[in-house]
Design a protein around this motif. Structure first.
Motif, short mmCIF file in Angstrom:
data_model
loop_
_atom_site.label_atom_id
_atom_site.label_comp_id
_atom_site.label_asym_id
_atom_site.label_seq_id
_atom_site.Cartn_x
_atom_site.Cartn_y
_atom_site.Cartn_z
N SER A 148 0.83 -1.20 0.00
CA SER A 148 0.00 0.00 0.00
C SER A 148 0.87 1.26 0.00
N VAL A 149 2.04 1.18 0.67
CA VAL A 149 2.98 2.32 0.64
C VAL A 149 3.54 2.48 -0.76
N PHE A 150 3.84 1.36 -1.42
CA PHE A 150 4.33 1.39 -2.79
C PHE A 150 3.31 2.07 -3.71
N LEU A 151 2.04 1.71 -3.56
CA LEU A 151 1.01 2.34 -4.36
C LEU A 151 0.84 3.81 -4.01
N ALA A 152 0.99 4.16 -2.74
CA ALA A 152 0.91 5.56 -2.33
C ALA A 152 2.01 6.37 -3.02
N ALA A 153 3.22 5.79 -3.11
CA ALA A 153 4.31 6.47 -3.81
C ALA A 153 3.97 6.62 -5.28
N GLY A 154 3.33 5.60 -5.86
CA GLY A 154 2.90 5.68 -7.25
C GLY A 154 1.87 6.77 -7.46
N ILE A 155 0.90 6.86 -6.54
CA ILE A 155 -0.11 7.91 -6.63
C ILE A 155 0.54 9.28 -6.55
N LEU A 156 1.50 9.42 -5.62
CA LEU A 156 2.20 10.69 -5.48
C LEU A 156 2.99 11.02 -6.74
N GLY A 157 3.69 10.02 -7.29
CA GLY A 157 4.46 10.24 -8.51
C GLY A 157 3.58 10.57 -9.70
N ALA A 158 2.36 9.99 -9.72
CA ALA A 158 1.45 10.25 -10.83
C ALA A 158 0.74 11.58 -10.68
N THR A 159 0.68 12.10 -9.45
CA THR A 159 -0.06 13.33 -9.21
C THR A 159 0.85 14.55 -9.21
N VAL A 160 1.91 14.51 -8.41
CA VAL A 160 2.86 15.62 -8.38
C VAL A 160 3.93 15.35 -9.43
N MET A 161 3.77 15.93 -10.60
CA MET A 161 4.61 15.57 -11.74
C MET A 161 5.77 16.54 -11.92
N PRO A 162 7.03 16.06 -11.89
CA PRO A 162 8.16 16.97 -12.05
C PRO A 162 8.15 17.77 -13.35
N HIS A 163 7.74 17.13 -14.45
CA HIS A 163 7.86 17.84 -15.73
C HIS A 163 6.93 19.04 -15.83
N VAL A 164 5.74 18.99 -15.19
CA VAL A 164 4.86 20.15 -15.28
C VAL A 164 5.27 21.25 -14.31
N ILE A 165 6.12 20.93 -13.32
CA ILE A 165 6.71 21.98 -12.49
C ILE A 165 7.59 22.87 -13.37
N TYR A 166 8.39 22.24 -14.23
CA TYR A 166 9.22 23.00 -15.16
C TYR A 166 8.38 23.76 -16.18
N LEU A 167 7.35 23.12 -16.70
CA LEU A 167 6.57 23.71 -17.79
C LEU A 167 5.74 24.90 -17.33
N HIS A 168 5.13 24.81 -16.15
CA HIS A 168 4.24 25.88 -15.69
C HIS A 168 5.00 27.20 -15.53
N SER A 169 6.22 27.13 -14.99
CA SER A 169 7.00 28.36 -14.83
C SER A 169 7.31 28.98 -16.19
N ALA A 170 7.54 28.14 -17.19
CA ALA A 170 7.83 28.66 -18.54
C ALA A 170 6.60 29.32 -19.15
N MET A 171 5.41 28.75 -18.94
CA MET A 171 4.20 29.35 -19.48
C MET A 171 3.87 30.66 -18.79
N SER A 172 4.13 30.75 -17.48
CA SER A 172 3.91 32.01 -16.76
C SER A 172 4.88 33.08 -17.26
N LYS A 173 6.11 32.69 -17.51
CA LYS A 173 7.08 33.62 -18.07
C LYS A 173 6.59 34.16 -19.42
#
Length: 409
Positions: free
Chosen positions: A193-218
Motif C-alpha cells: 500500500s505504501v508502494f502504491l501511495a508512492a505511485g499515486i504521489l508520482g502520478a499526481t505531483v509531476m516533475p515535468h509540469v513543475i518546469y513547464l508551468h513556470s515557462a508558461m507564466s514567463k
C-alpha cells in the motif's frame, strides 16, 4: 521599445484570459499513470488510499502556484534558473535526470493513449501507438502558431475527462461514508500500500509540469508586460485553484469508482487496466466501459502533448538548445514503441513509471522552494513563512516516502 498586448478592462475577462497554463499542467495530474495507480489502489485497498489522493492534489496546487510565481516574478523558468545558477559541472547531470523523468512520463502517457484506442476501437496497441503519434504531432503544431489556442484545446480535454467521471460516479455508486472516511483518515495496509501511495504521489505531483508551468507564466509576462505582473499573479491564483480542483475531482472519482466496482469482487480482475475495462461491461454496462476507454484516450493524448512541451522547455532551459518538436516527439515515443513491441504488461509499466517519477519530485521541488523563498530574486513575491513551511513539509513527505521504499525493497 517592446509592444505588449493590452489587458481587458473587465476584471472577469482578465481572469478568464489567464485561465490556461494551470489547465495544461493539470493534464499531467490525470494522465494514464494516474489510471494505473488509482485503479490498482481502489481495487486492492478499497477507499483506504483516498487520503493520499487528497494530500497529493493539495501538494500539487501549492507546487504549481510556486512554479507560476517563479516565472512571473523572475521572467525565468525553473529549468533556465537552474541552468544559470547550478555549478557548470552539475548542469548536464541535472538536465539528464530531468529528461529521464520527462521520458518516463511520456511512456505512461503515450502507452495510455494507445491503450485507449485499443479499448475503444479494437486496434492493436501498435496501431493505437501509430495513431497517437500522428494526432500528437498534429496538435503540437498548434504550439508554433498560438500557445493560447493549444491551452484552450488541452483545457477542453481536461473538462471532458472531468465530465466523463461525473458519469462514472453515477454508474458506480461509491459509498459516501466510506469515501469520506478514506479521504480524511490516513492509513496504510502493508508495504504494497505504501508502494502504491508512492505511485499515486508520482502520478499526481509531476516533475515535468513543475518546469513547464513556470515557462508558461514567463510567456504571459513577456506578452503582457511587467507592468501587469500583479494583475497576472492574481488571475493565476484562480487558474491554479480551478484547474487543480478539477484534476483532484478526477483522481478521487477514479479511485472511488475502482473501490466501488472492483474491491472485494471476486469476479473483477481489475489489477490490469484492460481487465478493468472488460469487467466494467458486465458490472456497470457497455456505456460505462466505453466512456472509461474514452477518458483514458483523451487523457493520454492530452498528457503526451504536454509531456513533449515540458521536455522541450527542460532542454531549452538547462542547456540553451532546442530541437524541432517533431524530432523530440519521435525520440520520446521510441521507448513506448519498444515496450509495446516486446509485449510487456502495460499496467505494470505505468505503475512503475510513476514510482520512478516520485523519486524525481524532490529534485525539482527543492530548488523551486529555495528560489521562491529568495527575497532578492523574487522582487516582493517571496514565500511568506507559512508557505516555506508547507513547501519544506512537502519535500520531507516525498523524501521520507521514497526512503521507506528504498529501505524495504
Amino acid at each position: 521599445m517592446s509592444i505588449h498586448t493590452p489587458l481587458p478592462r473587465s476584471s472577469k475577462r482578465t481572469r478568464a484570459l489567464f485561465l490556461g497554463p494551470a489547465f495544461v499542467a493539470a493534464i499531467g495530474y490525470i494522465d494514464p499513470g494516474n489510471y494505473a495507480t488509482n485503479i490498482q489502489a481502489g481495487a486492492d485497498y478499497g477507499y483506504l488510499l483516498l487520503w493520499v489522493v487528497v494530500w497529493a492534489n493539495l501538494m500539487a496546487a501549492l507546487i504549481q502556484m510556486l512554479s507560476a510565481k517563479l516565472g512571473l516574478a523572475t521572467g525565468e523558468s525553473l529549468a533556465s534558473m537552474l541552468g544559470k545558477r547550478l555549478p557548470r559541472w552539475a548542469v548536464y547531470p541535472y538536465w539528464i535526470q530531468a529528461e529521464i523523468l520527462a521520458m518516463a512520463t511520456d511512456i505512461a502517457e503515450f502507452i495510455g493513449a494507445a491503450l485507449g484506442f485499443k479499448l475503444l476501437f479494437g486496434f492493436t496497441l501498435m496501431e493505437g501507438a501509430v495513431i497517437t503519434a500522428i494526432i500528437s504531432w498534429a496538435v503540437l503544431s498548434l504550439e508554433t502558431r498560438n500557445l493560447k489556442t493549444l491551452q484552450i484545446v488541452i483545457g477542453g480535454m481536461l473538462l471532458t475527462v472531468a465530465l466523463i467521471y461525473v458519469a462514472e460516479l453515477l454508474f458506480s455508486h461509491p459509498h459516501p461514508a466510506s469515501v469520506l472516511e478514506g479521504a480524511l483518515i490516513p492509513g496504510f495496509d502493508g508495504r504494497d500500500s505504501v508502494f502504491l501511495a508512492a505511485g499515486i504521489l508520482g502520478a499526481t505531483v509531476m516533475p515535468h509540469v513543475i518546469y513547464l508551468h513556470s515557462a508558461m507564466s514567463k510567456a504571459e509576462l513577456v506578452r503582457y508586460g511587467k507592468i501587469h505582473r500583479k494583475t497576472i499573479f492574481r488571475s493565476t491564483k484562480w487558474d491554479v485553484a480551478i484547474a487543480m480542483t478539477i484534476a483532484g475531482f478526477v483522481n478521487l472519482s477514479m479511485l472511488a469508482m475502482a473501490a466501488a466496482v472492483f474491491y472485494g469482487n471476486p469476479s473483477a480482475e481489475s489489477g490490469n487496466i484492460e481487465n478493468a475495462h472488460e469487467t466494467l461491461t458486465p458490472l456497470l454496462g457497455t456505456i460505462a466501459a466505453q466512456i472509461f476507454g474514452a477518458s483514458l484516450l483523451i487523457a493520454g493524448l492530452a498528457s503526451t502533448i504536454v509531456g513533449t512541451l515540458a521536455g522541450q522547455e527542460i532542454m531549452s532551459g538547462f542547456v540553451r538548445f532546442r530541437i524541432p518538436l517533431w524530432l523530440r516527439r519521435a525520440i520520446t515515443m521510441t521507448p513506448s514503441f519498444i515496450i509495446i513491441a516486446l509485449g510487456l504488461n502495460v499496467t505494470q509499466v505505468l505503475v512503475y513509471s510513476q514510482v520512478v517519477l516520485s523519486f524525481g519530485i524532490a529534485l525539482a521541488l527543492i530548488p523551486l522552494v529555495l528560489f521562491t523563498s529568495d527575497r532578492r530574486l523574487m522582487r516582493g513575491y517571496a514565500n511568506p513563512a507559512w508557505v516555506k513551511w508547507l513547501g519544506w513539509s512537502t519535500v520531507a513527505v516525498v523524501v521520507s516516502l521514497n526512503g521507506y521504499l528504498l529501505a524495504t525493497s
